[in-house]
Design a protein around this motif. Structure first.
Motif, mmCIF file in Angstrom:
data_model
loop_
_atom_site.group_PDB
_atom_site.id
_atom_site.type_symbol
_atom_site.label_atom_id
_atom_site.label_comp_id
_atom_site.label_asym_id
_atom_site.label_seq_id
_atom_site.Cartn_x
_atom_site.Cartn_y
_atom_site.Cartn_z
ATOM 1 N N PHE A 129 0.858 -1.181 0.000
ATOM 2 C CA PHE A 129 0.000 0.000 0.000
ATOM 3 C C PHE A 129 0.897 1.235 0.000
ATOM 4 C CE2 PHE A 129 -2.252 3.335 2.412
ATOM 5 C CZ PHE A 129 -3.334 3.522 1.570
ATOM 6 N N LYS A 130 0.799 2.055 -1.050
ATOM 7 C CA LYS A 130 1.755 3.158 -1.206
ATOM 8 C C LYS A 130 1.161 4.536 -0.950
ATOM 9 C CE LYS A 130 5.265 0.837 -3.783
ATOM 10 N NZ LYS A 130 6.270 0.876 -4.827
ATOM 11 N N GLY A 131 -0.118 4.732 -1.190
ATOM 12 C CA GLY A 131 -0.692 6.042 -0.952
ATOM 13 C C GLY A 131 -0.049 7.111 -1.808
ATOM 14 N N SER A 132 -0.027 8.340 -1.284
ATOM 15 C CA SER A 132 0.534 9.472 -2.018
ATOM 16 C C SER A 132 1.680 10.104 -1.241
ATOM 17 C CB SER A 132 -0.551 10.532 -2.265
ATOM 18 O OG SER A 132 -1.643 9.984 -2.976
ATOM 19 N N HIS A 133 2.436 10.937 -1.918
ATOM 20 C CA HIS A 133 3.486 11.773 -1.304
ATOM 21 C C HIS A 133 4.689 10.986 -0.803
ATOM 22 C CE1 HIS A 133 0.114 14.457 -1.537
ATOM 23 N NE2 HIS A 133 -0.511 13.896 -0.537
ATOM 24 N N TYR A 134 4.756 9.681 -1.068
ATOM 25 C CA TYR A 134 5.921 8.854 -0.749
ATOM 26 C C TYR A 134 6.175 8.710 0.761
ATOM 27 C CZ TYR A 134 6.523 10.699 -5.462
ATOM 28 O OH TYR A 134 6.293 11.104 -6.753
ATOM 29 N N VAL A 135 5.186 9.001 1.594
ATOM 30 C CA VAL A 135 5.425 8.960 3.044
ATOM 31 C C VAL A 135 4.668 7.831 3.738
ATOM 32 C CG1 VAL A 135 5.949 11.407 3.207
ATOM 33 C CG2 VAL A 135 3.580 10.655 3.496
ATOM 34 N N THR A 136 3.972 6.987 2.997
ATOM 35 C CA THR A 136 3.208 5.894 3.605
ATOM 36 C C THR A 136 4.124 4.994 4.432
ATOM 37 O OG1 THR A 136 1.747 5.917 1.697
ATOM 38 C CG2 THR A 136 1.617 4.006 3.143
ATOM 39 N N GLY A 137 3.700 4.690 5.654
ATOM 40 C CA GLY A 137 4.452 3.774 6.506
ATOM 41 C C GLY A 137 5.507 4.432 7.376
ATOM 42 N N GLN A 138 5.600 5.748 7.353
ATOM 43 C CA GLN A 138 6.643 6.425 8.138
ATOM 44 C C GLN A 138 6.226 6.535 9.611
ATOM 45 O OE1 GLN A 138 9.684 7.276 7.102
ATOM 46 N NE2 GLN A 138 9.305 6.548 5.030
ATOM 47 N N ILE A 139 5.979 5.390 10.212
ATOM 48 C CA ILE A 139 5.538 5.353 11.610
ATOM 49 C C ILE A 139 6.612 5.898 12.546
ATOM 50 C CG2 ILE A 139 6.339 2.975 11.994
ATOM 51 C CD1 ILE A 139 3.112 4.575 13.429
ATOM 52 N N GLY A 140 7.859 5.819 12.147
ATOM 53 C CA GLY A 140 8.943 6.335 12.980
ATOM 54 C C GLY A 140 8.874 7.831 13.181
ATOM 55 N N HIS A 141 8.112 8.516 12.317
ATOM 56 C CA HIS A 141 8.026 9.973 12.409
ATOM 57 C C HIS A 141 6.637 10.440 12.853
ATOM 58 C CE1 HIS A 141 12.061 10.248 10.993
ATOM 59 N NE2 HIS A 141 11.756 9.412 10.009
ATOM 60 N N VAL A 142 5.942 9.549 13.550
ATOM 61 C CA VAL A 142 4.726 9.929 14.272
ATOM 62 C C VAL A 142 5.149 10.482 15.631
ATOM 63 C CG1 VAL A 142 2.658 9.048 15.412
ATOM 64 C CG2 VAL A 142 3.236 8.270 13.112
ATOM 65 N N THR A 143 4.635 11.637 16.015
ATOM 66 C CA THR A 143 5.008 12.251 17.283
ATOM 67 C C THR A 143 4.341 11.530 18.443
ATOM 68 O OG1 THR A 143 5.234 14.420 16.220
ATOM 69 C CG2 THR A 143 5.017 14.405 18.617
ATOM 70 N N ILE A 144 5.143 11.038 19.381
ATOM 71 C CA ILE A 144 4.580 10.412 20.576
ATOM 72 C C ILE A 144 4.971 11.167 21.848
ATOM 73 C CG2 ILE A 144 4.453 8.117 19.525
ATOM 74 C CD1 ILE A 144 6.917 7.375 21.194
ATOM 75 N N ASP A 145 5.841 12.166 21.700
ATOM 76 C CA ASP A 145 6.244 12.993 22.845
ATOM 77 C C ASP A 145 6.548 14.394 22.323
ATOM 78 O OD1 ASP A 145 7.278 14.214 25.062
ATOM 79 O OD2 ASP A 145 8.991 12.859 25.300
ATOM 80 N N SER A 146 5.589 15.313 22.485
ATOM 81 C CA SER A 146 5.741 16.659 21.912
ATOM 82 C C SER A 146 6.891 17.430 22.527
ATOM 83 C CB SER A 146 4.439 17.453 22.079
ATOM 84 O OG SER A 146 4.058 17.501 23.451
ATOM 85 N N ASP A 147 7.354 17.018 23.702
ATOM 86 C CA ASP A 147 8.504 17.664 24.342
ATOM 87 C C ASP A 147 9.778 16.833 24.179
ATOM 88 O OD1 ASP A 147 6.968 19.822 25.356
ATOM 89 O OD2 ASP A 147 6.237 18.540 26.980
#
Length: 405
Positions: A233-251
């Protein structure tokens, strides 16, 4: 009408030939009769296609292991000696070139350190030159090299084979496909290492025979790939699957992508080593202190060994990593509902410690009782996952069924 009919017949012949070849790749050694039963094609048709594939050296007949009464079924398997693939892994610290057959058996391997000061185009050109030397040796033995698969981290335009952004390398807009194709004359397919590794799992690993799963890679970075109905599953903008860059700590800490508090800043090898060294400098007690006079020389493999040896400080850090990964995995499960998730990358060295904790977090954070039980598996492809993944880009292209319309 006659011309259209002829085109349709030719398309169907190509489809059936590819279907037989794909079936032998996935399930071989397999007899002609078993192929016919599996794909619901007549035995004479299968036999005719098999004869063509043997002549073209895609497959060969195997001597049966067990003798039976009556006519002996002859197993068929992919020819491991006449059709080869180049897999190229472009990593944060080194590049690796492998030669594999169509069953992902690695025949040759070369590793080259990356110079971050060197122009990326010159690096690709050097790799192309090395590949040419390898290919020429096999051509002398009348062996076909079918193409080059390239897997690398970051954002990749798979249509043009261009690296858009590789944060751990600092590369932007490098025309990998066009440079390599011009230098080698071979087909080149480029994708990020998460997608290529997912294909490796689907063809040769934990995802074999499954159509809906997710792979997550954790080493110097963190990324995911979603396999949906047997396709990436590729989606658009070449960013599909970038779970490493989901924010889990805003500080949280600054990430290589420029954001703060990404999952990668909590779970990557870099983050783990940073946490180990910080804890030791603050007075934490660990067997890791006995390894080097300078704490900064501790390596990620030292950490993994300490975890598996029961070192309490290392175990505590590993548990924190697992809890954060559990949060990331929960997001993926809630979004995509995979049948299972496969963990790949170096973190699999401590799977026994972290997988139960990841599953516990999923139990708390995922919606739906069935989804809470989503299995988390550890990749069995080990250190070769990335290079087999790169080669799998060509495998997938070779064995994909043609469209009938």
């Amino acid at each position: 009408m006659k011309q259209s009919s002829r085109i349709n017949v030719n398309l169907m012949k190509d489809y059936n030939k590819q279907l037989v070849l794909r079936t032998i790749q996935k399930y071989g050694p397999i007899s002609r009769a078993e192929i016919a039963n599996r794909i619901e094609l007549s035995k004479p048709s299968v036999s005719e296609i098999v004869s063509i594939l043997i002549e073209e050296e895609w497959i060969n007949e195997k001597v049966p292991k067990v003798k039976v009464r009556g006519r002996q079924p002859i197993p068929l398997e992919i020819n491991k000696h006449k059709k080869l693939i180049i897999g190229l892994e472009i990593g944060a610290y080194s590049n690796k070139i492998v030669v594999t057959n169509l069953k992902a058996n690695i025949l040759e391997e070369i590793e080259i350190e990356i110079s971050h000061e060197k122009n990326p185009i010159h690096i690709i050109e050097d790799l192309g030159s090395r590949i040419n030397q390898i290919v020429s040796q096999y051509k002398q033995s009348n062996i076909d090299v079918l193409g080059i698969g390239v897997g690398m981290h970051g954002l990749v335009d798979t249509d043009t084979g261009k690296n858009i952004f590789a944060p751990n390398l600092g590369w932007r807009n490098v025309e990998i496909k066009s440079i390599l194709e011009k230098l080698t004359g071979l087909q080149v397919l480029v994708d990020n290492d998460c997608n290529s590794s997912a294909l490796a799992e689907m063809w040769f690993g934990q995802g074999k025979d499954e159509n809906n799963f997710i792979t997550v890679l954790v080493d110097y970075g963190v990324g995911a790939s979603v396999i949906n109905e047997g396709k990436i599953f590729k989606g658009s903008h070449y960013v599909t699957g970038q779970i490493g860059h989901v924010t889990i700590d805003s500080d949280g800490a600054l990430c290589s992508c420029g954001n703060y508090g990404c999952l990668e800043t909590k779970t990557s090898e870099t983050a783990i080593l940073r946490s180990v060294k910080r804890n030791l400098k603050l007075g934490g007690m660990s067997t890791l202190q006995t390894l080097y006079s300078d704490i900064d020389n501790i390596t990620i493999d030292d950490f993994y060994e300490a975890v598996n040896a029961g070192d309490e400080l290392s175990l505590s850090i590993a548990r924190d990593v697992a809890r954060n990964l559990g949060a990331g995995f929960s997001i993926l499960i809630n979004l995509f509902g995979p049948k299972f998730i496969i963990l790949g990358g170096s973190l699999t060295k401590i799977s026994d410690v972290i997988l139960p904790i990841i599953s516990d977090v999923i139990q708390l954070k995922v919606l739906g009782e069935d989804a809470k039980e989503t299995p988390i598996k550890s990749s069995v492809l080990g250190r070769n996952l990335y290079t087999i993944g790169a080669a799998s880009l060509i495998v997938e292209d070779i064995f994909t069924l043609p469209k009938l319309n």
